[in-house]
Structure formats: C-alpha cells, structure tokens
Design a protein around this motif. Structure first.
Motif, PDB file in Angstrom:
ATOM      1  N   VAL A  41       0.837  -1.207   0.000  1.00 40.92           N
ATOM      2  CA  VAL A  41       0.000   0.000   0.000  1.00 40.92           C
ATOM      3  C   VAL A  41       0.871   1.256   0.000  1.00 40.92           C
ATOM      4  O   VAL A  41       0.641   2.192  -0.765  1.00 40.92           O
ATOM      5  CB  VAL A  41      -0.975   0.000   1.202  1.00 40.92           C
ATOM      6  N   ARG A  42       1.907   1.283   0.840  1.00 41.86           N
ATOM      7  CA  ARG A  42       2.797   2.461   0.895  1.00 41.86           C
ATOM      8  C   ARG A  42       3.509   2.679  -0.431  1.00 41.86           C
ATOM      9  O   ARG A  42       3.582   3.800  -0.949  1.00 41.86           O
ATOM     10  CB  ARG A  42       3.808   2.317   2.033  1.00 41.86           C
ATOM     11  N   LYS A  43       4.044   1.609  -1.025  1.00 46.59           N
ATOM     12  CA  LYS A  43       4.749   1.735  -2.298  1.00 46.59           C
ATOM     13  C   LYS A  43       3.805   2.171  -3.427  1.00 46.59           C
ATOM     14  O   LYS A  43       4.157   3.009  -4.254  1.00 46.59           O
ATOM     15  CB  LYS A  43       5.438   0.422  -2.680  1.00 46.59           C
ATOM     16  N   ALA A  44       2.613   1.590  -3.472  1.00 40.84           N
ATOM     17  CA  ALA A  44       1.655   1.942  -4.527  1.00 40.84           C
ATOM     18  C   ALA A  44       1.204   3.391  -4.387  1.00 40.84           C
ATOM     19  O   ALA A  44       1.156   4.134  -5.368  1.00 40.84           O
ATOM     20  CB  ALA A  44       0.457   1.004  -4.484  1.00 40.84           C
ATOM     21  N   ALA A  45       0.889   3.819  -3.176  1.00 38.80           N
ATOM     22  CA  ALA A  45       0.466   5.217  -2.964  1.00 38.80           C
ATOM     23  C   ALA A  45       1.621   6.167  -3.262  1.00 38.80           C
ATOM     24  O   ALA A  45       1.416   7.245  -3.824  1.00 38.80           O
ATOM     25  CB  ALA A  45      -0.046   5.405  -1.541  1.00 38.80           C
ATOM     26  N   THR A  49       1.656   9.288  -6.001  1.00 38.62           N
ATOM     27  CA  THR A  49       1.983  10.668  -5.626  1.00 38.62           C
ATOM     28  C   THR A  49       3.327  11.121  -6.182  1.00 38.62           C
ATOM     29  O   THR A  49       3.599  12.312  -6.243  1.00 38.62           O
ATOM     30  CB  THR A  49       2.018  10.839  -4.091  1.00 38.62           C
ATOM     31  N   GLY A  50       4.181  10.159  -6.532  1.00 40.86           N
ATOM     32  CA  GLY A  50       5.516  10.509  -7.007  1.00 40.86           C
ATOM     33  C   GLY A  50       6.443  10.951  -5.890  1.00 40.86           C
ATOM     34  O   GLY A  50       7.451  11.607  -6.148  1.00 40.86           O
ATOM     35  N   SER A  51       6.088  10.590  -4.649  1.00 42.55           N
ATOM     36  CA  SER A  51       6.884  10.987  -3.484  1.00 42.55           C
ATOM     37  C   SER A  51       7.027   9.822  -2.520  1.00 42.55           C
ATOM     38  O   SER A  51       6.125   8.981  -2.423  1.00 42.55           O
ATOM     39  CB  SER A  51       6.193  12.129  -2.732  1.00 42.55           C
ATOM     40  N   PRO A  52       8.135   9.786  -1.773  1.00 41.73           N
ATOM     41  CA  PRO A  52       8.241   8.783  -0.714  1.00 41.73           C
ATOM     42  C   PRO A  52       7.227   9.094   0.383  1.00 41.73           C
ATOM     43  O   PRO A  52       6.897  10.260   0.627  1.00 41.73           O
ATOM     44  CB  PRO A  52       9.672   8.932  -0.201  1.00 41.73           C
ATOM     45  N   THR A  84      -0.052  17.344   2.470  1.00 40.15           N
ATOM     46  CA  THR A  84       0.963  16.661   3.274  1.00 40.15           C
ATOM     47  C   THR A  84       0.650  15.206   3.587  1.00 40.15           C
ATOM     48  O   THR A  84       1.514  14.495   4.086  1.00 40.15           O
ATOM     49  CB  THR A  84       1.172  17.400   4.605  1.00 40.15           C
ATOM     50  N   LEU A  85      -0.582  14.757   3.320  1.00 42.34           N
ATOM     51  CA  LEU A  85      -0.987  13.404   3.701  1.00 42.34           C
ATOM     52  C   LEU A  85      -1.647  12.658   2.545  1.00 42.34           C
ATOM     53  O   LEU A  85      -2.266  13.260   1.672  1.00 42.34           O
ATOM     54  CB  LEU A  85      -1.980  13.438   4.866  1.00 42.34           C
ATOM     55  N   VAL A  86      -1.525  11.331   2.596  1.00 39.89           N
ATOM     56  CA  VAL A  86      -2.218  10.440   1.666  1.00 39.89           C
ATOM     57  C   VAL A  86      -3.021   9.452   2.507  1.00 39.89           C
ATOM     58  O   VAL A  86      -2.501   8.871   3.458  1.00 39.89           O
ATOM     59  CB  VAL A  86      -1.218   9.673   0.780  1.00 39.89           C
ATOM     60  N   PHE A  87      -4.291   9.265   2.149  1.00 40.43           N
ATOM     61  CA  PHE A  87      -5.158   8.293   2.790  1.00 40.43           C
ATOM     62  C   PHE A  87      -5.342   7.153   1.794  1.00 40.43           C
ATOM     63  O   PHE A  87      -5.861   7.366   0.696  1.00 40.43           O
ATOM     64  CB  PHE A  87      -6.508   8.922   3.139  1.00 40.43           C
ATOM     65  N   ALA A  88      -4.887   5.950   2.163  1.00 41.42           N
ATOM     66  CA  ALA A  88      -4.868   4.836   1.220  1.00 41.42           C
ATOM     67  C   ALA A  88      -5.452   3.580   1.861  1.00 41.42           C
ATOM     68  O   ALA A  88      -5.601   3.493   3.084  1.00 41.42           O
ATOM     69  CB  ALA A  88      -3.434   4.575   0.756  1.00 41.42           C
ATOM     70  N   ASN A  89      -5.756   2.599   1.010  1.00 46.70           N
ATOM     71  CA  ASN A  89      -6.313   1.341   1.493  1.00 46.70           C
ATOM     72  C   ASN A  89      -5.742   0.195   0.675  1.00 46.70           C
ATOM     73  O   ASN A  89      -5.157   0.404  -0.384  1.00 46.70           O
ATOM     74  CB  ASN A  89      -7.843   1.361   1.386  1.00 46.70           C
ATOM     75  N   GLY A  90      -5.932  -0.996   1.177  1.00 43.95           N
ATOM     76  CA  GLY A  90      -5.489  -2.176   0.448  1.00 43.95           C
ATOM     77  C   GLY A  90      -6.157  -3.423   0.979  1.00 43.95           C
ATOM     78  O   GLY A  90      -6.766  -3.415   2.049  1.00 43.95           O
ATOM     79  N   ARG A  91      -6.037  -4.491   0.188  1.00 42.82           N
ATOM     80  CA  ARG A  91      -6.558  -5.773   0.644  1.00 42.82           C
ATOM     81  C   ARG A  91      -5.695  -6.890   0.062  1.00 42.82           C
ATOM     82  O   ARG A  91      -5.081  -6.744  -0.995  1.00 42.82           O
ATOM     83  CB  ARG A  91      -8.018  -5.944   0.278  1.00 42.82           C
ATOM     84  N   ALA A 107       2.388  10.220   5.522  1.00 40.59           N
ATOM     85  CA  ALA A 107       2.897  11.574   5.324  1.00 40.59           C
ATOM     86  C   ALA A 107       3.738  11.600   4.052  1.00 40.59           C
ATOM     87  O   ALA A 107       4.528  10.698   3.798  1.00 40.59           O
ATOM     88  CB  ALA A 107       3.751  12.004   6.514  1.00 40.59           C
ATOM     89  N   ILE A 108       3.539  12.657   3.250  1.00 40.17           N
ATOM     90  CA  ILE A 108       4.332  12.845   2.050  1.00 40.17           C
ATOM     91  C   ILE A 108       5.654  13.462   2.489  1.00 40.17           C
ATOM     92  O   ILE A 108       5.683  14.558   3.055  1.00 40.17           O
ATOM     93  CB  ILE A 108       3.602  13.753   1.047  1.00 40.17           C
ATOM     94  N   THR A 109       6.758  12.763   2.242  1.00 42.74           N
ATOM     95  CA  THR A 109       8.058  13.212   2.749  1.00 42.74           C
ATOM     96  C   THR A 109       8.945  13.836   1.677  1.00 42.74           C
ATOM     97  O   THR A 109      10.014  14.315   1.993  1.00 42.74           O
ATOM     98  CB  THR A 109       8.802  12.058   3.425  1.00 42.74           C
TER      99      THR A 109
END
Length: 110
Positions: A41-45, A49-52, A84-91, A107-109
């Motif tokens: 989920v973190r990698k996909a989001a 976003t194009g950001s870590p 500054t934030l991304v709200f994401a989900n996964g399954r 958090a977008i870093t």
C-alpha cells in the motif's frame, strides 16, 4: 524462542501501480502478511503521488485465514490526498476471498 519471518519484496510481481501478486505465501503467521500488505500500500500510494511516504497510522483487519503456499493478490487504492498526507487502502486476497484489509494515513516526505 526465536522465529525469523522473512520475505523478499522483490518476490512481488507488480501487475500495475496498484496491484501486486505474490506467487506463494510463505509458511508464516498473519503478521508477515500484514507487513507485506502495508509495504504494498505504501509503495503503490508513493508511486501515484511521485513521493516517498512515511506511515502515520495503519489499521489492519484479518478477515479470513490465509493459506501458506497459495498465491496472494494485493490490491490498493488511494482514498484522498492533501498537501501533506495520503489516505490509502489495500486488501490481500487468496482464491477470490479477502483475507486481510488495511487503511492507512501516510505523510508525504518528498
């Protein structure tokens, strides 16, 4: 008692930016599946976003038992993004059955 749970994220086969496949779930508990789902989920989001991204809050629910040795399909989605934030989900699914879900705030870093 020491138990080492490992999986190489390179074992994931990314179909597209929001779907990854694991050919076979290792013999391990749901904690490993949860860590792998959080990673996906973190990698996909981050790719969208194009950001870590850095985890702020992650909630996981186990909805069924996962079967070791069977393939797992991870799907993700981004619910919304602020400056500054991304709200994401996964399954995580096995054989068409959802075995784990995740909602997270990152958090977008970059």
């Amino acid at each position: 008692m020491t138990e080492i749970l490992t999986i190489d994220p390179a074992a994931l086969d990314w179909t597209d930016a929001s779907t990854a496949h694991l050919p076979a779930l290792p013999e391990a508990g749901p904690e490993l599946l949860g860590a792998l789902l959080a990673h996906v989920v973190r990698k996909a989001a981050g790719a969208v976003t194009g950001s870590p991204l850095t985890p702020v809050s992650v909630t996981q629910d186990t909805t069924a038992s996962a079967t070791p040795g069977q393939p797992v399909i991870f799907t993700t989605g981004m619910d919304r993004r602020t400056r500054t934030l991304v709200f994401a989900n996964g399954r995580a699914e096995q054989g068409g059955q959802v075995v784990m879900t995740l909602t997270g705030v990152f958090a977008i870093t970059g």
